[in-house]
Write a protein that holds these residues in place. Structure first.
Motif, PDB file in Angstrom:
ATOM      1  N   CYS A 117     -17.237 -16.180   7.440  1.00 24.51           N
ATOM      2  CA  CYS A 117     -18.376 -16.698   8.211  1.00 24.51           C
ATOM      3  C   CYS A 117     -19.195 -17.700   7.393  1.00 24.51           C
ATOM      4  CB  CYS A 117     -19.267 -15.547   8.665  1.00 24.51           C
ATOM      5  SG  CYS A 117     -18.577 -14.611  10.055  1.00 24.51           S
ATOM      6  N   ILE A 118     -19.063 -17.674   6.078  1.00 19.51           N
ATOM      7  CA  ILE A 118     -19.811 -18.617   5.232  1.00 19.51           C
ATOM      8  C   ILE A 118     -19.462 -20.055   5.596  1.00 19.51           C
ATOM      9  CG2 ILE A 118     -20.240 -19.389   2.859  1.00 19.51           C
ATOM     10  CD1 ILE A 118     -19.653 -16.466   1.998  1.00 19.51           C
ATOM     11  N   PRO A 119     -18.175 -20.434   5.634  1.00 23.42           N
ATOM     12  CA  PRO A 119     -17.860 -21.793   6.080  1.00 23.42           C
ATOM     13  C   PRO A 119     -17.732 -21.919   7.596  1.00 23.42           C
ATOM     14  CG  PRO A 119     -15.863 -20.739   5.316  1.00 23.42           C
ATOM     15  CD  PRO A 119     -16.978 -19.768   5.068  1.00 23.42           C
ATOM     16  N   LEU A 120     -17.497 -20.795   8.293  1.00 21.90           N
ATOM     17  CA  LEU A 120     -17.192 -20.868   9.725  1.00 21.90           C
ATOM     18  C   LEU A 120     -18.383 -21.258  10.588  1.00 21.90           C
ATOM     19  CD1 LEU A 120     -15.215 -20.369  12.116  1.00 21.90           C
ATOM     20  CD2 LEU A 120     -16.054 -18.001  12.130  1.00 21.90           C
ATOM     21  N   VAL A 121     -19.554 -20.669  10.333  1.00 24.38           N
ATOM     22  CA  VAL A 121     -20.690 -20.866  11.239  1.00 24.38           C
ATOM     23  C   VAL A 121     -21.077 -22.345  11.387  1.00 24.38           C
ATOM     24  CG1 VAL A 121     -23.104 -20.308  11.691  1.00 24.38           C
ATOM     25  CG2 VAL A 121     -21.555 -18.532  10.873  1.00 24.38           C
ATOM     26  N   PRO A 122     -21.250 -23.107  10.294  1.00 22.41           N
ATOM     27  CA  PRO A 122     -21.566 -24.533  10.477  1.00 22.41           C
ATOM     28  C   PRO A 122     -20.482 -25.284  11.236  1.00 22.41           C
ATOM     29  CG  PRO A 122     -21.996 -23.859   8.218  1.00 22.41           C
ATOM     30  CD  PRO A 122     -21.255 -22.738   8.866  1.00 22.41           C
ATOM     31  N   VAL A 123     -19.219 -24.954  10.978  1.00 23.29           N
ATOM     32  CA  VAL A 123     -18.110 -25.595  11.680  1.00 23.29           C
ATOM     33  C   VAL A 123     -18.191 -25.308  13.174  1.00 23.29           C
ATOM     34  CG1 VAL A 123     -15.603 -25.516  12.026  1.00 23.29           C
ATOM     35  CG2 VAL A 123     -16.539 -25.658   9.715  1.00 23.29           C
ATOM     36  N   GLU A 124     -18.471 -24.060  13.533  1.00 21.03           N
ATOM     37  CA  GLU A 124     -18.561 -23.672  14.937  1.00 21.03           C
ATOM     38  C   GLU A 124     -19.745 -24.334  15.636  1.00 21.03           C
ATOM     39  OE1 GLU A 124     -16.798 -20.683  16.896  1.00 21.03           O
ATOM     40  OE2 GLU A 124     -15.413 -21.976  15.826  1.00 21.03           O
ATOM     41  N   TYR A 154     -33.182 -32.081  12.174  1.00 18.69           N
ATOM     42  CA  TYR A 154     -34.154 -31.660  13.174  1.00 18.69           C
ATOM     43  C   TYR A 154     -34.229 -30.152  13.402  1.00 18.69           C
ATOM     44  CZ  TYR A 154     -34.351 -36.625  14.278  1.00 18.69           C
ATOM     45  OH  TYR A 154     -34.504 -37.988  14.193  1.00 18.69           O
ATOM     46  N   GLU A 155     -33.177 -29.444  13.025  1.00 15.76           N
ATOM     47  CA  GLU A 155     -33.177 -28.002  13.257  1.00 15.76           C
ATOM     48  C   GLU A 155     -33.122 -27.187  11.969  1.00 15.76           C
ATOM     49  OE1 GLU A 155     -30.369 -26.779  16.320  1.00 15.76           O
ATOM     50  OE2 GLU A 155     -30.310 -28.833  17.079  1.00 15.76           O
ATOM     51  N   GLY A 156     -32.763 -27.840  10.865  1.00 16.56           N
ATOM     52  CA  GLY A 156     -32.737 -27.151   9.588  1.00 16.56           C
ATOM     53  C   GLY A 156     -31.403 -26.477   9.294  1.00 16.56           C
ATOM     54  N   LEU A 157     -31.329 -25.849   8.139  1.00 21.08           N
ATOM     55  CA  LEU A 157     -30.087 -25.209   7.712  1.00 21.08           C
ATOM     56  C   LEU A 157     -29.834 -23.898   8.452  1.00 21.08           C
ATOM     57  CD1 LEU A 157     -27.661 -25.176   5.754  1.00 21.08           C
ATOM     58  CD2 LEU A 157     -29.125 -23.966   4.117  1.00 21.08           C
ATOM     59  N   LEU A 161     -27.610 -25.435  11.345  1.00 20.07           N
ATOM     60  CA  LEU A 161     -26.200 -25.314  10.983  1.00 20.07           C
ATOM     61  C   LEU A 161     -25.735 -23.865  10.923  1.00 20.07           C
ATOM     62  CD1 LEU A 161     -25.660 -28.077   8.263  1.00 20.07           C
ATOM     63  CD2 LEU A 161     -24.952 -28.090  10.665  1.00 20.07           C
ATOM     64  N   TYR A 162     -26.642 -22.944  10.639  1.00 23.71           N
ATOM     65  CA  TYR A 162     -26.254 -21.527  10.599  1.00 23.71           C
ATOM     66  C   TYR A 162     -26.807 -20.751  11.800  1.00 23.71           C
ATOM     67  CZ  TYR A 162     -23.695 -21.523   6.252  1.00 23.71           C
ATOM     68  OH  TYR A 162     -22.731 -21.734   5.297  1.00 23.71           O
ATOM     69  N   ARG A 163     -27.019 -21.480  12.886  1.00 21.46           N
ATOM     70  CA  ARG A 163     -27.477 -20.846  14.120  1.00 21.46           C
ATOM     71  C   ARG A 163     -26.376 -19.932  14.684  1.00 21.46           C
ATOM     72  NH1 ARG A 163     -31.596 -21.832  17.555  1.00 21.46           N
ATOM     73  NH2 ARG A 163     -31.340 -21.291  19.752  1.00 21.46           N
ATOM     74  N   ALA A 231     -30.288 -26.086  21.686  1.00 19.43           N
ATOM     75  CA  ALA A 231     -31.135 -26.653  20.628  1.00 19.43           C
ATOM     76  C   ALA A 231     -32.303 -25.723  20.362  1.00 19.43           C
ATOM     77  CB  ALA A 231     -31.649 -28.030  21.033  1.00 19.43           C
ATOM     78  N   SER A 232     -32.634 -25.581  19.102  1.00 23.13           N
ATOM     79  CA  SER A 232     -33.756 -24.711  18.759  1.00 23.13           C
ATOM     80  C   SER A 232     -35.080 -25.446  18.913  1.00 23.13           C
ATOM     81  CB  SER A 232     -33.608 -24.218  17.306  1.00 23.13           C
ATOM     82  OG  SER A 232     -33.604 -25.316  16.413  1.00 23.13           O
TER      83      SER A 232
END
Length: 232
Positions: A117-124, A154-157, A161-163, A231-232
């Motif tokens: 999940c460390i690399p997966l979440v930003p990719v997803e 605009y949404e942060g890390l 990206l880790y939403r 979008a957050s």
């Protein structure tokens, strides 16, 4: 555990992931659009695919594929290296090709699902946003790179990206626990031996394992897709 073994697992897992993205990207795009279609634009998956071809052409099926193509090398590397690492510690005397104990398959697979999940979440996040972007009246992103930069700015890390990290963990841990357990069982079953797996046993076992895994966690995947495209 030697470095050569680790690098072999990383290389094989990453290459398999890249090939899988190229083959499965069109189907994945249809899946995500169907999952996030709150306005009921499509009657079914076939209608969705026809709409994509009519409005975006064949290249529309590969919108946003850059993120999973390059990212899946890291994702699948983490999966196979993580499972291999866990299994070598759970069953250090297990020989290559042998089926591990049932509970160890679950534990090793779950560990692999967690670390990837460390690399997966930003990719997803990038993939899902790109895949639904053309459904908007005014598309927001020119490319996967442009999407990543805008989300980060605009949404942060963590909120960007880790939403959806928690729901992704909830999906991946049982998914890979089931996947590796099913794979070990069915590949041995269709190989006719627990000691040595055949190519056909590996092929059929992998297909059945993937089907069982996805059928189980699909509702969670629907929730994840909707969280990540919002979008957050």
């Amino acid at each position: 555990m030697g470095f050569a073994t680790v690098f072999r697992d990383l290389g094989c897992g990453g290459s398999a992931g890249a090939i899988g993205v190229l083959v499965g990207q069109p189907l994945d795009l249809v899946k995500v659009r169907m999952q996030t279609d709150t306005k009921a634009r499509y009657r079914n998956a076939i209608d969705c695919a026809k709409s994509i071809v009519a409005k975006e052409g064949a290249k529309g099926f590969f919108r946003g594929f850059e993120a999973p193509l390059f990212g899946q090398f890291a994702v699948n590397s983490f999966v196979f290296a993580g499972e291999s690492f866990a299994m070598r510690n759970l069953e250090p005397n297990l020989k290559h090709g042998q089926a591990p104990q049932f509970h160890n398959s679950i534990l090793a697979g779950s560990f692999a699902g967690c670390v990837q999940c460390i690399p997966l979440v930003p990719v997803e996040v990038i993939k899902c946003k790109m895949q639904v972007d053309m459904m908007l009246k005014r598309p927001r992103y020119r490319s996967s790179y442009h999407c990543a930069i805008k989300v980060l700015r605009y949404e942060g890390l963590f909120n960007g990206l880790y939403r959806g990290s928690a729901i992704t963990l909830l999906r991946e841990i049982p998914a890979f626990g089931l996947y590796f357990t099913s794979y070990d069982y069915f590949s041995a079953l269709f190989s006719g031996s627990k000691e040595k797996k055949t190519e056909m046993g590996t092929l059929v076992g992998g297909g059945i394992a993937g089907t069982i895994s996805w059928a189980t966690i699909y509702p969670i995947d629907v929730v994840k897709s909707n969280i990540q495209v919002e979008a957050s």
